[in-house]
Design a protein around this motif. Structure first.
Motif, PDB file in Angstrom:
ATOM      1  N   ALA A  68       0.748  -1.374  -0.157  1.00 18.61           N
ATOM      2  CA  ALA A  68       0.185  -0.710  -0.203  1.00 18.61           C
ATOM      3  C   ALA A  68       0.507   0.718   0.096  1.00 18.61           C
ATOM      4  CB  ALA A  68      -0.885  -0.252   1.265  1.00 18.61           C
ATOM      5  N   LEU A  69       1.571   1.394   0.662  1.00 22.77           N
ATOM      6  CA  LEU A  69       3.165   2.069   0.942  1.00 22.77           C
ATOM      7  C   LEU A  69       3.904   2.872  -0.577  1.00 22.77           C
ATOM      8  CD1 LEU A  69       3.659   3.970   3.503  1.00 22.77           C
ATOM      9  CD2 LEU A  69       6.077   2.223   3.371  1.00 22.77           C
ATOM     10  N   VAL A  70       3.565   1.183  -0.870  1.00 29.02           N
ATOM     11  CA  VAL A  70       4.711   1.599  -2.174  1.00 29.02           C
ATOM     12  C   VAL A  70       3.650   1.659  -3.877  1.00 29.02           C
ATOM     13  CG1 VAL A  70       6.846   1.271  -1.867  1.00 29.02           C
ATOM     14  CG2 VAL A  70       4.544  -0.434  -3.175  1.00 29.02           C
ATOM     15  N   SER A  71       1.656   1.806  -3.204  1.00 30.10           N
ATOM     16  CA  SER A  71       1.421   2.167  -4.594  1.00 30.10           C
ATOM     17  C   SER A  71       1.540   3.522  -4.585  1.00 30.10           C
ATOM     18  CB  SER A  71       0.316   1.066  -4.572  1.00 30.10           C
ATOM     19  OG  SER A  71      -0.782   1.800  -2.803  1.00 30.10           O
ATOM     20  N   LYS A  72       1.898   4.516  -4.005  1.00 28.46           N
ATOM     21  CA  LYS A  72       1.625   5.792  -3.144  1.00 28.46           C
ATOM     22  C   LYS A  72       2.385   6.226  -3.877  1.00 28.46           C
ATOM     23  CE  LYS A  72      -2.180   5.636   0.069  1.00 28.46           C
ATOM     24  NZ  LYS A  72      -0.798   5.181   1.950  1.00 28.46           N
ATOM     25  N   MET A  73       3.613   5.470  -4.495  1.00 29.33           N
ATOM     26  CA  MET A  73       4.607   5.746  -5.161  1.00 29.33           C
ATOM     27  C   MET A  73       4.923   5.866  -6.800  1.00 29.33           C
ATOM     28  SD  MET A  73       7.427   4.477  -2.406  1.00 29.33           S
ATOM     29  CE  MET A  73       7.428   5.379  -0.800  1.00 29.33           C
ATOM     30  N   PRO A  74       3.920   6.281  -8.069  1.00 34.55           N
ATOM     31  CA  PRO A  74       4.281   6.563  -8.900  1.00 34.55           C
ATOM     32  C   PRO A  74       5.139   6.063  -9.968  1.00 34.55           C
ATOM     33  CG  PRO A  74       3.460   8.269  -8.447  1.00 34.55           C
ATOM     34  CD  PRO A  74       3.398   7.827  -7.453  1.00 34.55           C
ATOM     35  N   ASN A  75       6.744   6.978  -9.086  1.00 34.30           N
ATOM     36  CA  ASN A  75       7.519   6.585 -10.069  1.00 34.30           C
ATOM     37  C   ASN A  75       8.572   5.355  -9.362  1.00 34.30           C
ATOM     38  OD1 ASN A  75       7.902   8.285 -11.823  1.00 34.30           O
ATOM     39  ND2 ASN A  75       8.078  10.467 -10.674  1.00 34.30           N
ATOM     40  N   ALA A  76       7.710   4.679  -8.706  1.00 35.31           N
ATOM     41  CA  ALA A  76       8.922   3.895  -8.457  1.00 35.31           C
ATOM     42  C   ALA A  76       7.761   2.888  -8.162  1.00 35.31           C
ATOM     43  CB  ALA A  76       8.723   3.491  -6.681  1.00 35.31           C
ATOM     44  N   HIS A  77       6.598   2.054  -8.328  1.00 35.03           N
ATOM     45  CA  HIS A  77       5.955   0.767  -8.507  1.00 35.03           C
ATOM     46  C   HIS A  77       5.745   1.126 -10.272  1.00 35.03           C
ATOM     47  CE1 HIS A  77       1.761   2.735  -9.530  1.00 35.03           C
ATOM     48  NE2 HIS A  77       1.962   3.407  -8.303  1.00 35.03           N
ATOM     49  N   GLY A  78       5.129   2.559 -10.941  1.00 31.28           N
ATOM     50  CA  GLY A  78       5.532   2.155 -12.231  1.00 31.28           C
ATOM     51  C   GLY A  78       6.630   1.869 -12.502  1.00 31.28           C
ATOM     52  N   CYS A  79       7.419   1.990 -12.106  1.00 28.93           N
ATOM     53  CA  CYS A  79       8.398   1.856 -13.159  1.00 28.93           C
ATOM     54  C   CYS A  79       8.546   0.375 -13.796  1.00 28.93           C
ATOM     55  CB  CYS A  79      10.426   2.380 -12.590  1.00 28.93           C
ATOM     56  SG  CYS A  79      11.536   1.862 -13.298  1.00 28.93           S
ATOM     57  N   THR A  80       8.605   0.351 -15.058  1.00 29.46           N
ATOM     58  CA  THR A  80       8.291  -0.014 -16.157  1.00 29.46           C
ATOM     59  C   THR A  80      10.161  -0.801 -15.849  1.00 29.46           C
ATOM     60  OG1 THR A  80       8.155   0.489 -17.293  1.00 29.46           O
ATOM     61  CG2 THR A  80       6.551   0.047 -16.643  1.00 29.46           C
ATOM     62  N   ARG A  81      11.088  -0.392 -15.845  1.00 26.31           N
ATOM     63  CA  ARG A  81      13.010  -0.973 -15.954  1.00 26.31           C
ATOM     64  C   ARG A  81      13.360  -0.888 -15.040  1.00 26.31           C
ATOM     65  NH1 ARG A  81      15.372   1.545 -21.635  1.00 26.31           N
ATOM     66  NH2 ARG A  81      14.251   0.141 -22.644  1.00 26.31           N
ATOM     67  N   GLY A  82      11.882  -1.079 -13.551  1.00 23.55           N
ATOM     68  CA  GLY A  82      12.731  -1.708 -12.528  1.00 23.55           C
ATOM     69  C   GLY A  82      11.664  -2.754 -11.510  1.00 23.55           C
ATOM     70  N   GLN A  83      12.090  -2.659 -10.041  1.00 21.66           N
ATOM     71  CA  GLN A  83      11.780  -4.092  -9.158  1.00 21.66           C
ATOM     72  C   GLN A  83      11.852  -3.105  -8.371  1.00 21.66           C
ATOM     73  OE1 GLN A  83      14.936  -6.222  -9.739  1.00 21.66           O
ATOM     74  NE2 GLN A  83      14.301  -5.419 -12.094  1.00 21.66           N
ATOM     75  N   ILE A  84      10.403  -3.984  -7.208  1.00 22.85           N
ATOM     76  CA  ILE A  84      10.732  -3.661  -5.671  1.00 22.85           C
ATOM     77  C   ILE A  84      10.443  -5.098  -4.678  1.00 22.85           C
ATOM     78  CG2 ILE A  84       8.777  -2.099  -4.369  1.00 22.85           C
ATOM     79  CD1 ILE A  84       8.305  -0.816  -5.974  1.00 22.85           C
ATOM     80  N   LYS A  85      11.978  -5.048  -4.265  1.00 26.91           N
ATOM     81  CA  LYS A  85      11.546  -6.552  -3.838  1.00 26.91           C
ATOM     82  C   LYS A  85      12.175  -6.434  -2.594  1.00 26.91           C
ATOM     83  CE  LYS A  85      15.445  -6.858  -7.292  1.00 26.91           C
ATOM     84  NZ  LYS A  85      16.224  -7.320  -8.192  1.00 26.91           N
ATOM     85  N   PHE A  86      12.965  -7.010  -1.745  1.00 29.07           N
ATOM     86  CA  PHE A  86      13.016  -7.282  -0.311  1.00 29.07           C
ATOM     87  C   PHE A  86      14.263  -8.596  -0.968  1.00 29.07           C
ATOM     88  CE2 PHE A  86       9.077  -6.599   1.435  1.00 29.07           C
ATOM     89  CZ  PHE A  86       9.235  -5.488   1.975  1.00 29.07           C
ATOM     90  N   SER A  87      15.719  -7.695  -0.003  1.00 27.24           N
ATOM     91  CA  SER A  87      16.153  -8.561  -0.747  1.00 27.24           C
ATOM     92  C   SER A  87      17.336  -9.502   0.727  1.00 27.24           C
ATOM     93  CB  SER A  87      17.716  -8.018  -1.235  1.00 27.24           C
ATOM     94  OG  SER A  87      19.085  -8.218  -0.820  1.00 27.24           O
TER      95      SER A  87
END
Ligand code: LMR
Ligand code: MN
Length: 662
Positions: free
Chosen positions: A551-570
């Motif tokens: 929910a938090l990252v879904s408010k960050m369009p430049n992050a979740h909408g970055c089609t050339r990237g990922q959001i992930k835990f490592s």
């Protein structure tokens, strides 16, 4: 809970889960009959794609692949999977840049399979083959046609400098899975014994001089219809002259792209000389051109019949036969008919067993169907015939290197690159040579190769070796939130870091097996796992397991909408070392939010280009992962971070919408 305790839990849970998954897979396949087989196949597609894609792009939403697969037969899936997932041949790891419309042209079936999400990757993979194929005319025609597609496509990739400027001639070579990938053996030749020559290294003379050897590959220019009609022997001199004139006329019309007129000319010749190889070849060429003009698979498939006729004519001159065979194979690949390409080239290789052009292409086709073993044998054979064949050297070296033989791989890659032969000056070969050298304690030489790659325009710099670049973007290894224009995101992430951490820890403890081992062979030693929430701008299935973070990252369009990237835990365990590697694109910046950062032992740190940094709990660190980076985890307990990729601040809104996803 201490890090050590948690570490043991994770390992145990994951082991259990792996076991359960295997058992589930097995029982499902037994209980559901053919439906079960389909499911397994779909899973194989998904897993295979997942491995391949994650190898290169990081984790992606491979589930998308199976959504449209229900109307497709299992053999279709196997066949297309082999195209989609050509195992160890990195040329296929190109960025996506074509669109649904283009895909329809290639194959309606594939369209129905993959058009929704994976369309562009798929078409790309086969295009790459085309571009790798050293048949000039066809390369050009396809370049033309791809431009056409891009113009007609609403989502055309217009600002990806790399994809646009260098087409597929440069390859992206990073984050590569190296070995152990499942393959589809589609060459239909189980009973045929192939020659298995051994290439002794002593036979391989290092190529000192840059011989700039040009491939003697048959040129496909329509102006090369020089081979005389085989039936002309029976004709009078006058008839011969007329025939030749007509053939030339057809050839001229083809050059002018007047395909219909050319077609009538060739058909007219055929009506009076039904077994004229040149006329039939001309007809095939005309149909081939027409198919490109009209973007019609049907016409293209028809043209293949005539290439085939040429090949099978007993009176066909050898040169023409070779040419027709090579074009036919390449056209099959263009259509995604990889099995047919292999069959065609195998047949050609039977007729021309020592023709290195044909063998080299046979090797490429084997690589595209994932049959690395056969490809390796073919290149070994080429090298036994012509030890200085640069094309075979780079491919042989590439195969060895990606199979984990870094020493021999480097040996052949180096020879091939130094040969300067056509098809050898590609980023992927430089990349793997550098990587192999680095991994075998030859870092100075690796450095030289990277510098040379940069000098030759294959890399942006010796450190920045991403291929899918927008050239104007400013770049440096580490960024401040203000520079990256992510002040708000950083503020949010840093203020909510404990919530994010707890959610991740909770999932680590309770949900088993959500963290997946890194599968890109980037790891030197240790244990490194990831859990992906977003990839290529798409939420992943595990997002629902971590609703607060999502929910938090879904408010960050430049992050979740970055089609050339990922959001992930490592998560990284002590004793882990990640080899130096480079992300695929300069279009994103990578934020690392420190969640569990052990300070014990020698700690954990990241090198990007020539700077080392470490993480802090509750703090965001930003770097550009298109620069070479390397990680060490030498603490005494695990390290957990959240990786959030964001669009590079210089990327425009238009680019965000139109750049092909990676
Ligand atoms: C990377 O982004 O390659 C690594 O830094 C990831 C990690 O977990 O450190
Ligand atoms: Mn990385």
């Amino acid at each position: 809970m201490s890090g050590k305790v948690r570490k043991r839990n994770i390992t145990k849970h994951e082991q259990q889960t792996n076991g359960n998954e295997k058992a589930n897979l097995k029982s499902r396949s037994v209980s559901r009959g053919s439906h079960g087989i389909l499911i397994i196949l779909f899973m194989m597609v998904a897993i295979t794609w997942g491995i391949a894609a994650s190898a290169y792009f990081g984790l992606v939403d491979y589930k998308a692949l199976i959504v449209h697969g229900t109307s497709v037969s299992t053999s279709d899936i196997m066949q297309y999977t082999s195209a989609l997932y050509p195992s160890q041949y990195e040329a296929l790891r190109h960025p996506v840049r074509s669109l649904g419309e283009a895909l329809i042209y290639f194959d309606d079936l594939i369209f129905s399979l993959f058009v929704k999400k994976e369309k562009t990757s798929y078409i790309d993979k086969r295009r790459v083959v085309v571009f790798n194929f050293p048949l000039e005319k066809h390369v050009n025609s396809i370049k033309d046609s791809s431009q056409l597609y891009e113009k007609t496509s609403a989502n055309a990739v217009s600002n990806d400098d790399s994809a646009k400027d260098s087409g597929f001639s440069k390859d992206h070579t990073n984050d590569k899975k190296i070995s152990g990938e499942p393959t589809n053996h589609v060459d239909g030749e189980a009973s045929t014994k192939e020659e298995q020559p051994q290439v002794a290294e002593s036979k391989m003379k290092p190529t000192q001089e840059k011989n700039k050897k040009k491939s003697s590959q048959a040129k496909t220019s329509s102006s090369s219809l020089k081979a005389k009609s085989g039936s002309s022997n029976q004709l009078s001199l006058e008839q011969n002259k007329t025939l030749l004139k007509q053939l030339q006329e057809g050839d001229e019309l083809l050059k002018k792209k007047k395909v219909n007129e050319a077609l009538s000319v060739f058909e007219k010749i055929i009506s009076s000389n039904p077994s004229s190889p040149s006329a039939i070849f001309g007809k095939a060429e005309a149909l081939n051109q027409k198919s490109l003009q009209q973007r019609s698979n049907k016409i293209l498939i028809e043209s293949l019949k005539f290439y085939d006729q040429v090949i099978n004519l007993p009176n066909c001159p050898k040169k023409l036969k070779k040419k027709a065979g090579l074009i036919k194979a390449e056209r099959h690949i263009f259509l995604g008919q990889l099995k047919e390409a292999v069959i065609t080239l195998k047949k050609m290789a039977e007729t021309f067993p020592r023709d290195t052009d044909i063998l080299n292409q046979l090797g490429v086709s084997y690589l595209y169907v994932g049959n690395t073993e056969k490809a390796q044998k073919v290149y070994a054979k080429v090298l036994s015939i012509d030890p200085d064949n640069g094309f075979a050297q780079v491919h042989f070296g590439f195969i060895l290197k990606t199979a984990g033989d870094w020493i021999k791989g480097a040996y052949y890659l180096k020879l091939g690159i130094e040969s300067m032969a056509e098809g050898t000056q590609e980023g992927k070969f430089y990349f793997h040579l550098g990587d192999a050298l680095h991994r075998t304690n030859r870092s100075t030489e690796a450095d030289e190769i990277y510098k040379l790659g940069a000098k030759n325009g294959l890399f942006k710099s010796k450190y920045q070796r991403s291929l899918y670049n927008v050239n104007r973007l400013q770049s440096h290894p580490f960024w401040t939130p203000a520079e990256a224009k992510v002040n708000n995101y950083v503020k949010t992430l840093e203020s909510k870091w404990k919530m994010i951490r707890d959610e991740a820890l909770n999932v680590m403890d309770v949900e088993k097996g959500l963290f997946i081992p890194e599968e890109e062979s980037l790891k030197d030693t240790g244990d490194w796992k990831q859990l992906t929430l977003y990839a290529r701008g798409q939420p992943q299935k595990d997002c629902k397991r971590l609703p607060k973070t999502c929910a938090l990252v879904s408010k960050m369009p430049n992050a979740h909408g970055c089609t050339r990237g990922q959001i992930k835990f490592s998560i990284m365990m002590p004793g882990t070392h990640v080899w130096p590697h480079t992300g695929p694109t300069n279009c994103r910046l990578r934020m690392h939010l420190g969640l569990v950062i052990p300070k014990t032992g020698q700690g954990a740190w990241l090198r990007c280009a020539d700077q080392n940094r470490t993480w802090e709990e509750g703090k965001v660190l930003i770097f550009d992962d298109s620069f070479e980076h390397e990680v060490w985890q030498n603490a005494e307990s695990f390290r957990l971070i959240l990786i959030v990729d964001v669009w590079h601040p210089d990327i425009t809104e238009h680019e965000k919408k139109t750049l092909s996803p990676i």
